[in-house]
Every structure is written in structure tokens, then in C-alpha cells.
Design a protein around this motif. Structure first.
Motif, short mmCIF file in Angstrom:
data_model
loop_
_atom_site.label_atom_id
_atom_site.label_comp_id
_atom_site.label_asym_id
_atom_site.label_seq_id
_atom_site.Cartn_x
_atom_site.Cartn_y
_atom_site.Cartn_z
N UNK A 12 65.47 7.66 11.13
CA UNK A 12 65.37 8.47 12.34
C UNK A 12 65.48 7.60 13.60
N UNK A 13 65.17 6.34 13.49
CA UNK A 13 65.16 5.45 14.65
C UNK A 13 66.52 4.76 14.83
N UNK A 14 67.28 4.63 13.76
CA UNK A 14 68.57 3.93 13.82
C UNK A 14 69.52 4.55 14.85
N UNK A 15 69.69 5.89 14.92
CA UNK A 15 70.58 6.45 15.94
C UNK A 15 70.15 6.15 17.37
N UNK A 16 68.85 6.03 17.58
CA UNK A 16 68.36 5.68 18.93
C UNK A 16 68.83 4.27 19.29
N UNK A 17 68.72 3.34 18.35
CA UNK A 17 69.16 1.97 18.60
C UNK A 17 70.66 1.88 18.81
N UNK A 18 71.42 2.62 18.01
CA UNK A 18 72.88 2.61 18.16
C UNK A 18 73.29 3.21 19.50
N UNK A 19 72.69 4.34 19.85
CA UNK A 19 73.01 4.97 21.14
C UNK A 19 72.64 4.09 22.33
N UNK A 20 71.51 3.44 22.26
CA UNK A 20 71.09 2.56 23.35
C UNK A 20 72.01 1.35 23.46
N UNK A 21 72.42 0.80 22.32
CA UNK A 21 73.32 -0.35 22.35
C UNK A 21 74.68 0.04 22.92
N UNK A 22 75.20 1.21 22.52
CA UNK A 22 76.48 1.66 23.07
C UNK A 22 76.38 1.96 24.57
N UNK A 23 75.26 2.52 24.98
CA UNK A 23 75.05 2.77 26.42
C UNK A 23 75.00 1.46 27.19
N UNK A 24 74.34 0.45 26.63
CA UNK A 24 74.28 -0.85 27.30
C UNK A 24 75.67 -1.45 27.43
N UNK A 25 76.50 -1.33 26.39
CA UNK A 25 77.87 -1.85 26.48
C UNK A 25 78.67 -1.12 27.54
N UNK A 26 78.53 0.20 27.60
CA UNK A 26 79.24 0.98 28.62
C UNK A 26 78.79 0.57 30.03
N UNK A 27 77.50 0.38 30.21
CA UNK A 27 77.00 -0.01 31.52
C UNK A 27 77.43 -1.42 31.88
#
Length: 90
Positions: free
Chosen positions: A58-73
Motif C-alpha cells: 500500500x505504501x509503494x505507490x506513494x513512494x513511486x508517485x512522490x519520486x516521479x513528482x520530484x523528477x518532474x519538479x
């Protein structure tokens, strides 16, 4: 002439402010991704009561989404914010 220079300075200031905000946001999303991976790793041995799946999934998608958001930013920090779309919605 002086008003034109003030407008140009305001535009440059807005660009720098947007890049600085993107950098701070990227750092925060990186911290969230790091924390999510840590929580997923700690919770990995716990199984759900209904399925034999780890609670950490349940926590893995949060980490993936946050990492992708950081790359976009970070892309916004390097290249600048995207140009506004001009045109109609039709």
C-alpha cells in the motif's frame, strides 16, 4: 522605457520564484519518497488479514508517485516552467 524595464524585472523575478518553489517542492517530494520507502520496508513482513500480501504494497505507490513528482519538479527547475497553452479548447 522605465516601465518596460520594471515589467521585464517582474517577469524574471516570477521565473526565478517559480524555479525556487519547484526546487523546494522537489526536495519535499524526495523526502516523502524516502520516508515511504522506509515505511514500506519496515511494514514488509506484516501480512494483510484477508490476503497473503504485504501491507507494504500500500505504501509503494506513494513512494513511486512522490519520486516521479520530484523528477518532474526537477525538470521545471532546470528547464523552467512550461509555456502556457494558447488556443481554444475546441
Amino acid at each position: 522605457m522605465r516601465l518596460r524595464n520594471l515589467g521585464l524585472c517582474a517577469q524574471i523575478g516570477q521565473r526565478l520564484l517559480r524555479r525556487a518553489a519547484a526546487l523546494v517542492s522537489a526536495l519535499m517530494m524526495g523526502a516523502i519518497a524516502w520516508a515511504a520507502w522506509g515505511v514500506a520496508r519496515e511494514q514488509w513482513d506484516e501480512l494483510m488479514s484477508t490476503l497473503d500480501w504485504s501491507v507494504g504494497w500500500f505504501i509503494v505507490p506513494v513512494g513511486v508517485g512522490a519520486a516521479l513528482s520530484a523528477l518532474h519538479l526537477l525538470r521545471i527547475v532546470v528547464q523552467g516552467p512550461p509555456a502556457p497553452a494558447t488556443g481554444s479548447a475546441e
